[in-house]
Scaffold this motif. Structure first.
Motif, mmCIF file in Angstrom:
data_model
loop_
_atom_site.group_PDB
_atom_site.id
_atom_site.type_symbol
_atom_site.label_atom_id
_atom_site.label_comp_id
_atom_site.label_asym_id
_atom_site.label_seq_id
_atom_site.Cartn_x
_atom_site.Cartn_y
_atom_site.Cartn_z
ATOM 1 N N TRP A 1 42.966 -27.784 13.448
ATOM 2 C CA TRP A 1 42.245 -26.853 12.560
ATOM 3 C C TRP A 1 43.013 -25.551 12.341
ATOM 4 C CZ3 TRP A 1 36.535 -27.245 14.726
ATOM 5 C CH2 TRP A 1 36.063 -28.550 14.503
ATOM 6 N N THR B 1 38.800 -19.776 20.556
ATOM 7 C CA THR B 1 37.470 -19.152 20.644
ATOM 8 C C THR B 1 36.334 -20.135 20.352
ATOM 9 O OG1 THR B 1 37.866 -18.390 18.399
ATOM 10 C CG2 THR B 1 38.198 -16.781 20.170
ATOM 11 N N ASP B 2 36.663 -21.298 19.816
ATOM 12 C CA ASP B 2 35.641 -22.313 19.500
ATOM 13 C C ASP B 2 35.514 -23.369 20.587
ATOM 14 O OD1 ASP B 2 35.925 -21.033 17.053
ATOM 15 O OD2 ASP B 2 36.595 -22.807 15.961
ATOM 16 N N PRO C 1 40.399 -23.601 17.175
ATOM 17 C CA PRO C 1 40.939 -22.369 17.774
ATOM 18 C C PRO C 1 40.342 -22.167 19.171
ATOM 19 C CG PRO C 1 40.155 -21.970 15.531
ATOM 20 C CD PRO C 1 39.720 -23.355 15.895
ATOM 21 N N GLU D 1 31.055 -22.515 12.500
ATOM 22 C CA GLU D 1 31.580 -23.544 11.581
ATOM 23 C C GLU D 1 32.122 -24.744 12.360
ATOM 24 O OE1 GLU D 1 33.028 -20.299 8.198
ATOM 25 O OE2 GLU D 1 34.353 -20.798 9.861
ATOM 26 N N ALA D 2 32.704 -24.453 13.507
ATOM 27 C CA ALA D 2 33.273 -25.535 14.329
ATOM 28 C C ALA D 2 32.169 -26.479 14.805
ATOM 29 C CB ALA D 2 34.014 -24.936 15.520
ATOM 30 N N SER E 1 32.234 -23.898 22.588
ATOM 31 C CA SER E 1 31.127 -24.331 21.721
ATOM 32 C C SER E 1 31.291 -25.794 21.328
ATOM 33 C CB SER E 1 31.084 -23.484 20.443
ATOM 34 O OG SER E 1 31.053 -22.131 20.749
ATOM 35 N N MET F 1 44.153 -21.834 12.337
ATOM 36 C CA MET F 1 43.279 -20.656 12.485
ATOM 37 C C MET F 1 42.185 -20.706 11.409
ATOM 38 S SD MET F 1 44.407 -16.725 13.233
ATOM 39 C CE MET F 1 44.510 -16.162 11.551
ATOM 40 N N HIS F 2 41.384 -21.795 11.469
ATOM 41 C CA HIS F 2 40.267 -21.971 10.547
ATOM 42 C C HIS F 2 39.028 -22.329 11.353
ATOM 43 C CE1 HIS F 2 42.844 -21.934 7.004
ATOM 44 N NE2 HIS F 2 43.645 -22.787 7.607
ATOM 45 N N HIS F 3 37.871 -22.034 10.809
ATOM 46 C CA HIS F 3 36.555 -22.324 11.378
ATOM 47 C C HIS F 3 36.245 -21.404 12.575
ATOM 48 C CE1 HIS F 3 35.975 -25.646 8.804
ATOM 49 N NE2 HIS F 3 36.399 -26.636 9.542
ATOM 50 N N ASN F 4 35.272 -20.513 12.394
ATOM 51 C CA ASN F 4 34.767 -19.770 13.567
ATOM 52 C C ASN F 4 33.890 -20.708 14.389
ATOM 53 O OD1 ASN F 4 32.061 -19.761 12.577
ATOM 54 N ND2 ASN F 4 32.560 -18.014 11.252
ATOM 55 N N HIS F 5 33.317 -20.229 15.494
ATOM 56 C CA HIS F 5 32.642 -21.192 16.375
ATOM 57 C C HIS F 5 31.378 -21.786 15.773
ATOM 58 C CE1 HIS F 5 30.491 -17.555 17.637
ATOM 59 N NE2 HIS F 5 29.594 -18.319 18.248
#
Ligand code: PEP
Length: 263
Positions: free
Chosen positions: A16, A53-54, A51, A24-25, A57, A18-22
Motif C-alpha cells: 500500500w 501506523t495501520d 503503513p 481506510e486500512a 488496526s 504511503m496510502h490509506h490511514n488506519h
C-alpha cells in the motif's frame, strides 16, 4: 534441475506504500475479506502491507473477523532496539503477528539510500525474528537499455542473500520489480519477466543448490493489474506478484488474487 512450479504456492502481496490511514486500512481489508473465499486462500497466499501506523488496526481486524490474509510490513530496521530514532524494530513487527516484510523496495533504495549491505542486514533481521523477507530487486530503464539487467538484478540477489543458509533462502520470497514498470502503467512482457525470474532462480541454484532454487518463491512486480496477472502467472518461474497501485482497491486486488478465473 529445480522442480516445477506446482510445488510453490503463489503469493500475491499488496504494497500500500504511503496510502490509506488506519480507518481506510480497516475498511479495505474488510472489503477484501468479503470478496475472497476459502478456495482463494487454498490456492493463493495473500498478504497486505499497510503503513506502520495501520498495522495494529489491520491485525486486530484480520484476527477478529477471521480473515486469512497474511499481515505484512513495508520495511523495518535491522537492529532489535536502541537509539535509532524513527526506526521500527523487527521484534515489534513480529509481536504484531506480521509474517512478511518487504526489504529493499526500489523506493527505499532510490529515495532513502538503502545499499545492498543494509538490505542484506535487514533480510537477516527479518529472518532472525521468524518472519519472511520479500527481497526486492530490479533495474532502471537506463540499465535495461544498456543491456545491464542481469548484472544489476543478479548482483542485488547475490548481495541480498549473502551469508544466509540454504534453508533460510528456501523460505524466502524474491520480488523482481523492474523500476521502470513501478507505478508507470508499463509492465514487462511476460516473456521478459520470465527470463529475469528464471535467471534469478538459476542464480539461487548456483549460490545454494537445486532444492533451494525450487523452493524460493519469485514474485513479479510493476503495474500488475487484473488484465495482465494471468499471463504473468502462467510463466514457469513467476510464483506471485507484488502489487502497488492496484492493491489499494479491494475490487481490483481481489480480481488479481482470483486470476485463475480470467486465465
Ligand atoms: C510496488 O509498489 O512494488 C509496485 C509494483 O507498484 P505498482 O504495482 O503500482 O507498479
Amino acid at each position: 534441475m529445480p522442480e516445477k512450479k506446482p510445488s510453490r504456492k503463489p503469493l500475491i502481496s499488496g504494497n500500500w506504500k504511503m496510502h490509506h490511514n488506519h480507518f481506510e486500512a480497516i475498511q479495505t481489508v474488510q472489503k477484501l475479506g468479503y470478496r475472497l473465499d476459502k478456495e482463494d486462500y487454498e490456492l493463493v497466499d495473500v498478504s497486505v502491507h499497510p503503513p506502520f501506523t495501520d498495522i495494529r488496526s489491520v491485525q486486530t481486524t484480520l484476527e477478529s473477523d477471521k480473515i486469512p490474509i497474511l499481515l505484512g510490513a513495508q520495511n523495518c530496521y535491522f537492529e532489535e532496539k536502541g537509539a535509532f530514532t524513527g526506526e521500527v524494530s523487527p521484534a515489534f513487527l513480529a509481536k504484531l503477528n506480521v509474517s512478511l516484510v518487504i526489504v529493499g523496495h526500489s523506493e527505499r533504495r532510490e529515495l532513502f539510500g538503502e545499499t545492498d549491505e543494509v538490505v542484506n542486514k535487514k533480510v537477516k533481521a527479518v529472518l532472525r525474528f521468524g518472519m519472511t523477507p520479500i527481497l526486492c530487486v530490479g533495474e532502471t530503464l537506463a540499465e535495461r537499455e544498456a543491456g545491464g539487467t542481469d548484472e544489476k538484478v543478479l548482483g542485488q540477489v547475490k548481495a541480498g542473500l549473502a551469508g544466509l543458509k540454504a534453508d533460510q533462502v528456501a523460505s524466502m520470497v524474491i520480488a523482481y520489480e523492474p523500476i521502470w514498470a513501478i507505478g508507470t502503467g508499463k509492465t514487462a512482457t511476460s516473456e521478459d519477466a520470465q527470463a529475469v525470474c528464471g535467471s534469478i532462480r538459476a542464480t539461487v541454484g548456483d549460490l545454494f543448490d537445486d532444492p533451494t532454487a525450487s523452493a524460493v518463491r519469485i514474485q513479479y512486480g510493476g503495474s500488475v493489474k487484473p488484465a495482465n496477472i494471468a499471463e504473468l502467472m502462467a510463466q514457469p518461474d513467476i510464483d506471485g506478484a507484488l502489487v502497488g497501485g492496484a492493491s489499494l482497491d479491494p475490487d481490483e486486488f481481489a480480481k488479481i488474487v482470483r486470476y485463475r478465473l480470467t486465465a
